[in-house]
Design a protein around this motif. Structure first.
Motif, PDB file in Angstrom:
ATOM      1  N   PHE B  25      52.304  58.279 -44.059  1.00 26.24           N
ATOM      2  CA  PHE B  25      51.837  59.719 -44.488  1.00 26.24           C
ATOM      3  C   PHE B  25      53.125  60.344 -44.832  1.00 26.24           C
ATOM      4  CE2 PHE B  25      48.559  58.567 -41.508  1.00 26.24           C
ATOM      5  CZ  PHE B  25      47.455  58.923 -42.077  1.00 26.24           C
ATOM      6  N   ALA B  30      52.543  55.825 -39.997  1.00 25.85           N
ATOM      7  CA  ALA B  30      51.636  55.577 -38.767  1.00 25.85           C
ATOM      8  C   ALA B  30      51.370  54.141 -38.628  1.00 25.85           C
ATOM      9  CB  ALA B  30      50.404  56.263 -39.270  1.00 25.85           C
ATOM     10  N   ASN B  50      50.582  58.768 -27.661  1.00 27.05           N
ATOM     11  CA  ASN B  50      50.114  59.735 -28.891  1.00 27.05           C
ATOM     12  C   ASN B  50      50.966  59.411 -29.998  1.00 27.05           C
ATOM     13  OD1 ASN B  50      49.955  61.571 -26.152  1.00 27.05           O
ATOM     14  ND2 ASN B  50      48.280  61.093 -27.321  1.00 27.05           N
ATOM     15  N   GLY B  51      50.191  59.419 -31.174  1.00 25.59           N
ATOM     16  CA  GLY B  51      50.851  59.149 -32.362  1.00 25.59           C
ATOM     17  C   GLY B  51      51.389  57.850 -32.773  1.00 25.59           C
ATOM     18  N   ALA B  52      50.601  56.841 -32.039  1.00 24.39           N
ATOM     19  CA  ALA B  52      51.416  55.364 -31.952  1.00 24.39           C
ATOM     20  C   ALA B  52      50.488  54.904 -33.416  1.00 24.39           C
ATOM     21  CB  ALA B  52      50.943  54.610 -30.807  1.00 24.39           C
ATOM     22  N   GLY B  53      49.448  55.431 -33.656  1.00 24.92           N
ATOM     23  CA  GLY B  53      48.635  55.029 -34.881  1.00 24.92           C
ATOM     24  C   GLY B  53      47.211  54.417 -34.734  1.00 24.92           C
ATOM     25  N   LYS B  54      46.607  54.745 -33.221  1.00 26.83           N
ATOM     26  CA  LYS B  54      45.585  53.759 -33.258  1.00 26.83           C
ATOM     27  C   LYS B  54      44.331  54.661 -34.101  1.00 26.83           C
ATOM     28  CE  LYS B  54      45.929  55.840 -29.086  1.00 26.83           C
ATOM     29  NZ  LYS B  54      47.305  56.193 -29.020  1.00 26.83           N
ATOM     30  N   SER B  55      44.291  55.923 -34.022  1.00 28.77           N
ATOM     31  CA  SER B  55      43.144  56.534 -34.887  1.00 28.77           C
ATOM     32  C   SER B  55      43.530  56.202 -36.502  1.00 28.77           C
ATOM     33  CB  SER B  55      43.332  58.081 -34.717  1.00 28.77           C
ATOM     34  OG  SER B  55      42.986  58.287 -33.325  1.00 28.77           O
ATOM     35  N   THR B  56      44.624  56.155 -36.838  1.00 26.49           N
ATOM     36  CA  THR B  56      44.848  55.840 -38.064  1.00 26.49           C
ATOM     37  C   THR B  56      44.253  54.284 -38.615  1.00 26.49           C
ATOM     38  OG1 THR B  56      46.714  57.088 -38.216  1.00 26.49           O
ATOM     39  CG2 THR B  56      46.680  55.481 -40.014  1.00 26.49           C
ATOM     40  N   GLU B 177      38.652  57.564 -28.365  1.00 19.24           N
ATOM     41  CA  GLU B 177      38.502  58.352 -27.187  1.00 19.24           C
ATOM     42  C   GLU B 177      37.400  58.790 -26.825  1.00 19.24           C
ATOM     43  OE1 GLU B 177      42.221  61.140 -26.684  1.00 19.24           O
ATOM     44  OE2 GLU B 177      43.137  60.016 -28.221  1.00 19.24           O
ATOM     45  N   HIS B 209      43.070  56.313 -23.363  1.00 17.92           N
ATOM     46  CA  HIS B 209      44.439  56.658 -22.604  1.00 17.92           C
ATOM     47  C   HIS B 209      44.334  56.296 -21.151  1.00 17.92           C
ATOM     48  CE1 HIS B 209      46.603  58.148 -25.891  1.00 17.92           C
ATOM     49  NE2 HIS B 209      45.823  58.875 -26.361  1.00 17.92           N
ATOM     50  N   PRO B 401      55.137  63.776 -35.093  1.00 21.75           N
ATOM     51  CA  PRO B 401      56.376  63.609 -35.736  1.00 21.75           C
ATOM     52  C   PRO B 401      57.321  65.137 -35.528  1.00 21.75           C
ATOM     53  CG  PRO B 401      54.970  63.826 -37.629  1.00 21.75           C
ATOM     54  CD  PRO B 401      54.021  63.579 -36.353  1.00 21.75           C
ATOM     55  N   ASP B 410      47.142  67.502 -38.747  1.00 20.50           N
ATOM     56  CA  ASP B 410      47.829  66.367 -39.332  1.00 20.50           C
ATOM     57  C   ASP B 410      48.536  65.492 -37.875  1.00 20.50           C
ATOM     58  OD1 ASP B 410      46.605  66.481 -41.567  1.00 20.50           O
ATOM     59  OD2 ASP B 410      48.519  67.268 -42.634  1.00 20.50           O
ATOM     60  N   SER B 412      48.533  63.945 -34.386  1.00 19.66           N
ATOM     61  CA  SER B 412      47.384  63.041 -33.459  1.00 19.66           C
ATOM     62  C   SER B 412      46.906  63.884 -32.333  1.00 19.66           C
ATOM     63  CB  SER B 412      48.156  61.669 -33.116  1.00 19.66           C
ATOM     64  OG  SER B 412      49.030  61.993 -31.944  1.00 19.66           O
ATOM     65  N   GLY B 413      45.967  63.471 -31.885  1.00 19.14           N
ATOM     66  CA  GLY B 413      45.260  64.358 -31.029  1.00 19.14           C
ATOM     67  C   GLY B 413      46.120  64.893 -29.626  1.00 19.14           C
ATOM     68  N   GLY B 414      46.828  63.711 -29.214  1.00 18.40           N
ATOM     69  CA  GLY B 414      47.694  64.205 -27.919  1.00 18.40           C
ATOM     70  C   GLY B 414      49.003  65.150 -28.259  1.00 18.40           C
TER      71      GLY B 414
HETATM   72  N1  LIG Z   1      46.501  62.937 -42.366  1.00 19.88           N
HETATM   73  C1  LIG Z   1      47.688  62.853 -41.816  1.00 19.88           C
HETATM   74  N2  LIG Z   1      48.770  63.437 -42.530  1.00 19.88           N
HETATM   75  C2  LIG Z   1      49.978  63.250 -42.004  1.00 19.88           C
HETATM   76  N3  LIG Z   1      50.313  62.669 -41.012  1.00 19.88           N
HETATM   77  C3  LIG Z   1      49.559  62.114 -40.086  1.00 19.88           C
HETATM   78  C4  LIG Z   1      47.991  62.140 -40.859  1.00 19.88           C
HETATM   79  N4  LIG Z   1      47.299  61.389 -39.825  1.00 19.88           N
HETATM   80  C5  LIG Z   1      48.002  60.895 -38.780  1.00 19.88           C
HETATM   81  N5  LIG Z   1      49.358  61.466 -39.320  1.00 19.88           N
HETATM   82  C6  LIG Z   1      50.639  60.915 -38.321  1.00 19.88           C
HETATM   83  O1  LIG Z   1      50.377  59.477 -38.475  1.00 19.88           O
HETATM   84  C7  LIG Z   1      50.617  59.267 -36.859  1.00 19.88           C
HETATM   85  C8  LIG Z   1      49.807  58.279 -36.368  1.00 19.88           C
HETATM   86  O2  LIG Z   1      48.727  59.132 -35.847  1.00 19.88           O
HETATM   87  P1  LIG Z   1      47.384  58.888 -35.079  1.00 19.88           P
HETATM   88  O3  LIG Z   1      46.232  59.892 -35.127  1.00 19.88           O
HETATM   89  O4  LIG Z   1      46.806  57.677 -35.691  1.00 19.88           O
HETATM   90  O5  LIG Z   1      47.751  58.561 -33.750  1.00 19.88           O
HETATM   91  P2  LIG Z   1      46.890  58.162 -32.400  1.00 19.88           P
HETATM   92  O6  LIG Z   1      47.641  56.691 -31.873  1.00 19.88           O
HETATM   93  O7  LIG Z   1      45.633  58.210 -32.549  1.00 19.88           O
HETATM   94  O8  LIG Z   1      47.501  59.136 -31.354  1.00 19.88           O
HETATM   95  P3  LIG Z   1      46.615  60.046 -30.053  1.00 19.88           P
HETATM   96  O9  LIG Z   1      46.453  58.989 -28.955  1.00 19.88           O
HETATM   97  O10 LIG Z   1      47.435  61.110 -30.019  1.00 19.88           O
HETATM   98  O11 LIG Z   1      45.282  60.272 -30.935  1.00 19.88           O
HETATM   99  C9  LIG Z   1      51.175  60.582 -36.168  1.00 19.88           C
HETATM  100  O12 LIG Z   1      52.691  60.605 -36.211  1.00 19.88           O
HETATM  101  C10 LIG Z   1      50.540  61.602 -37.007  1.00 19.88           C
HETATM  102  O13 LIG Z   1      51.112  62.806 -36.946  1.00 19.88           O
END
Ligand SMILES: Nc1ncnc2c1ncn2[C@@H]1O[C@H](COP(=O)(O)OP(=O)(O)OP(=O)(O)O)[C@@H](O)[C@H]1O
Ligand SMILES: [Mg+2]
Lengths: 367, 514
Positions: B25, B30, B50-56, B177, B209, B401, B410, B412-414
């Motif tokens: 992104f 991600a 948090n933000g490791a990229g799991k949801s992505t 989650e 988590h 970030p 944008d 991540s949840g955490g």
């Molecule tokens: N639509 C988006 N636009 C810009 N950046 C994004 C977008 N979606 C996710 N990111 C970035 O990508 C990275 C990974 O996000 P992701 O949601 O996959 O994390 P996560 O592992 O699910 O974290 P958490 O445990 O906090 O939910 C994060 O740094 C987030 O800020």
């Protein structure tokens, strides 16, 4: 839900409107072709009619002034999450304010009379915005409904007053006497002449710089002031506003009042700057087109000014076109304006997904 | 990576295989070259900061995002998944943290959405009802099909989501989650359902988590860090300590270290409080307590027993219908004035209340504090100062970030949660109300947040902590109140609190009866 990829600023504010506009003109061109006229020639005539000579530019800017005021009235309310469809009625009441001030104070020195007329426009327009704002904040009545209704109420009030009360004595047309010259808004060609700048004769008047100033003030209000910050919180999320100790009711009333005042100031241009008397129906639908102007301008003051210029050009160039191409009459111009509104306003998201997909793919990926 | 996958025991054709997935992104990567193989008929956990990229990664699998590079194989066959519709066709179902249900509709109507089948509804409905009832029986998913979704507790709504996915033929179910919003009982119920699914040969991917949950239900677990897949383990061959270390890259303290409290003056005094919800139903009944400077008062209870309304009333957002709330001896009038009197509030529902999703991080970093003199110069926002403050907090709370111009939605949840915490803690309140402070936050951050809360307590601040995580309340609070059905069921000092007794109180069983 996955968040949507945002476009870069320039693509969002320039490229996308440009694409929409091109499509609107393409379809308009087809219509012109069907009528048996040459679309290229029509475009040339339209552009020449809007920008080709000093007078034309003056008229374009004159119309644009109306659109800036009514467009700002819609755009500002939008930031509080409100849809202000009442520009037409607010402008009409603004006209009443201007007229009353001009009739009462027209004999005073211009430096006194004109500001009083400006206050009159803003005050009555503001009241016409305050009412739906208050109804929304206190009684939960939706502004879309109330502003539409108030347009009718405004029209009725204006008709009654102009037919029965402030009509020029001994006359049957519903209009007031001509105001004293003291209160006329100076026209720009007159103002600029002593400076050696010659622009053609047109009704373009001091209301135009006032409109630009209003756009600047709206920008400052929404993006620079604490009030604007709170306003935007209210518009985006009411629970967040309550959490942050922001009263949605206060901001809704405030912003609708200011929006009404902005729409009301349109009367400065038409009534005080050009016609110099109050004529029934002077609002001429500008209040409604303001919705399209705001939509196209992405509710950003700068966007509103640009969109207003476009619509001003369409009005002015369209009139010239209708004059020169007999098969294209006034109604055709309305059709073209309608197409622009359709593609640039209502269908403004048509190209967005494609464009967004394109941008995601071509975005450089830093390693 | 491949070798490790093999070591984790993935031998037959995996139900899902992701190969070399990359996703950026803007400047944020991600996902980088992520490989993942999920064996059919297993429950596969994914953990990471948090933000490791799991949801992505999961959103890519479900067709919400298109990967920049990489391939997806379902049952060994390469698949192009361009939209959730493609994913559903490929047999992939997803349960989001924020449910996507039509609230005024019944459960059955929700399940039928998009699968109405037939011109008139009746025939389709009768058939669907039979089918769905069969699924319910098979997996122990008890849901009343005719209940209106709006009236159902979150745990049941989640079951509706699972049912929906299964009804659409999902044999691979992704849950992102799922337990964040559940009570422990609801979570247990969910895990029983997941085990049933596994028994019937379906495949489950579970993001969480809570390492405890990973250890309890999964067969394999994959660890992500900084967008990369860093490890795969068989669950039986790993431990919470190892997983925690793999996630964060260092040893993590899983316990809270704190000395005894030194309570001082009362800061918050509540007497005879009654609070009604939007439908005028009393949700808090006759509640009285005091929070003193230098102590953490914990409120334990199953979600939905009036804690949210209590917090809102204390913060001045909701007007109580009866009773008194005194902040340092003076009544709390409204949210704006309460904040001016140094009340901080971390709301339970950060996305709805605590943040404006479409605002940038720096704009969110002053939400609620926009009237503070330091942020203003004659009604104008001091934008530069706000941005600088935001960057500083992002640094200290490790919000990733570190981009103050990124929109809240944008993150991540955490990281969203960390942003809210940073704002409320760093404005240095005298009284801090915290609801679910560590919901959706990774273990490294939990450690940090807990330490910060204890440090605030030691600095003489009063803290009211509301959490559905019994463990969290027990380890953080100095005194514990248990709330049930809007009432305080009992109070005890943290040292003498035992889980069983708390659990009984939380279920509404008082000492005499139990
Ligand atoms: N639509 C988006 N636009 C810009 N950046 C994004 C977008 N979606 C996710 N990111 C970035 O990508 C990275 C990974 O996000 P992701 O949601 O996959 O994390 P996560 O592992 O699910 O974290 P958490 O445990 O906090 O939910 C994060 O740094 C987030 O800020
Ligand atoms: Mg996530």
């Amino acid at each position: 839900m996955a968040a949507r990829r945002r476009l870069p600023f320039w693509a969002d504010y320039l490229l996308l409107p440009f694409l929409n506009l091109s499509l609107a003109f393409l379809v308009s061109g087809l219509v012109v072709l069907l009528l048996g006229e040459n679309p290229i020639a029509a475009v040339k005539l339209l552009l020449y009619g809007a920008f080709g000579f000093g007078e034309a530019v003056g008229y374009t800017l004159f119309y644009a002034t109306n659109f800036i005021f009514t467009g700002l009235a819609v755009a500002l309310a939008f930031h509080a999450g409100l849809f202000n469809i009442g520009g037409e009625g607010q402008a009409a009441l603004g006209g009443l304010g201007v007229a009353l001030a001009a009739l009462w104070f027209g004999h005073l020195h211009p430096l006194l009379a004109i500001p009083l007329a400006v206050v009159g426009a803003a005050l009555l327009g503001g009241i016409w915005g305050f009412i739906p704002g208050w109804l929304q904040a206190r009684r939960g009545s939706h502004t879309v409904i109330t502003t539409i209704m108030l347009n009718f109420v405004a029209a009725s009030i204006m008709t009654y007053l102009l037919v029965n009360v402030i009509i020029k004595p001994g006359q049957s047309a519903p209009e007031t006497v001509t105001f004293a010259e003291n209160v006329w808004l100076p026209q720009l060609h007159g103002l600029l002449q002593p400076l050696g700048i010659a622009i053609g004769r047109s009704p373009l008047n001091l209301a135009f710089p006032i409109a630009l100033l209003c756009a600047l003030l709206v920008w400052i209000y929404v993006w620079k002031l604490r009030l604007g910050y709170e306003l935007r919180v209210v518009g985006r999320s009411e629970p967040a506003a309550l959490y942050a100790g922001i009263s949605p009711a206060t901001h809704i009333v405030l912003v609708m009042t200011i929006a009404g005042a902005l729409a009301g100031m349109m009367a400065l241009n038409e009534v005080l700057g050009a016609q110099h008397r109050l004529v029934l129906g002077f609002t001429g639908g500008y209040g409604f087109v303001g919705i399209a102007v705001a939509l196209m301008g992405r509710n950003h003051p700068l966007g509103v000014v640009l969109a207003a210029l476009l619509f001003g050009a369409l009005y002015q160039g369209g009139a010239e076109l209708a004059f020169d191409m007999p098969r294209i009459n006034r109604d055709m111009i309305v059709v073209i304006q309608g197409l622009v509104i359709l593609f640039a306003g209502a269908l403004e998201h048509m190209f967005r997904p494609t464009l967004e997909a394109l941008f995601v793919r071509t975005r450089p990926v830093p390693v | 990576m491949g070798a490790e996958a093999a070591a984790a025991g993935v031998d037959e054709t995996p139900a899902v295989e992701l190969r070399g997935i990359c996703k950026s992104f803007g400047p944020v990567q991600a996902n980088r070259e992520v490989d993942l193989a999920v064996a059919a008929g297993t429950i596969h956990g994914i953990v990471g900061e948090n933000g490791a990229g799991k949801s992505t990664l999961m959103n890519i699998l479900y067709g919400f995002y298109q990967p920049d590079a990489g391939r997806i194989l379902v049952d060994g066959r390469p698949r192009r998944i361009r939209s959730p519709l493609d994913a559903i066709r490929a047999g992939i179902g997803m349960v989001h943290q924020h449910f996507m249900l039509v609230e005024p509709f019944t459960v059955l109507e929700n399940l039928l959405l998009g699968a109405e089948g037939g011109f008139t509804l009746e025939a389709g409905i009768a058939r669907a009802r039979r089918e769905i009832e069969a699924i319910e029986r098979d997996y122990g998913l008890e849901v009343d099909l005719d209940a209106v979704v709006r009236d159902l507790p979150v745990g049941v709504q989640q079951r509706v989501e699972i049912l929906k996915a299964l009804f659409r033929g999902a044999h691979i179910l992704v849950l992102d989650e799922p337990t964040g919003v559940l009570t422990p009982q609801e979570a247990d119920h969910l895990f029983r359902i997941l085990e049933n699914l596994r028994e019937q040969g379906r495949t489950v991917v579970l993001i969480t988590h809570k390492l405890r949950e990973i250890m309890a239900v999964t067969d394999h677990v994959s660890v992500m860090r900084g967008g990369r897949m860093v490890a795969h383990r068989r669950t039986s061959e790993t431990s919470t300590e190892e997983l925690a270390e793999l996630m964060v890259g260092r040893k993590v303290l899983l316990r809270v270290e704190k000395g005894p409290a030194r309570p001082g003056e009362p800061v918050l005094e509540v007497a005879g409080l009654e609070v009604r919800d939007d439908f005028d139903v009393p949700r808090v009944r006759d509640v009285s307590f005091t929070v003193r400077a230098g102590e953490i008062l914990g409120i334990a209870g199953v979600a939905g027993n009036g804690q949210s309304e209590l917090l809102e009333a204390l913060a001045g957002i909701r007007r109580p219908s009866r009773g008194r709330i005194l902040l340092r001896g003076r009544p709390v009038e409204d949210a704006a004035r309460a904040r001016a009197r140094r009340l901080g509030h971390v709301p339970e529902d950060r996305l709805r209340m605590g943040l404006v999703r479409s605002f940038t991080a720096w704009e969110n970093a002053i939400l609620g504090y926009q009237r503070l003199a330091g942020y203003l110069r004659g009604g104008f926002l001091r934008r530069r100062r706000m941005i600088a403050g935001c960057v500083d907090w992002m640094e200290r709370y490790d919000v990733r970030p570190r981009d103050p111009f990124l929109h809240a939605a944008d993150f991540s949840g955490g990281n969203q949660q960390k942003l809210v915490l940073a704002r409320e803690l760093e404005h240095d309140p005298d009284l801090l109300l915290v609801g679910q402070p560590t919901r959706g936050v990774d273990i490294g951050a939990i450690e940090f947040i807990h330490r910060r809360l204890v440090a605030m307590r030691d600095a003489g601040k009063a803290i009211l902590l509301v959490s559905v995580e019994l463990e969290e309340v027990m380890s953080l609070a100095d005194r514990i109140l248990v709330m049930f059905d809007g009432r305080i069921m009992g109070e005890m000092a943290a040292e003498e609190a035992e889980e069983r007794r708390l659990g009984l109180l939380m279920a509404g069983v008082t000492a005499e009866a139990g």
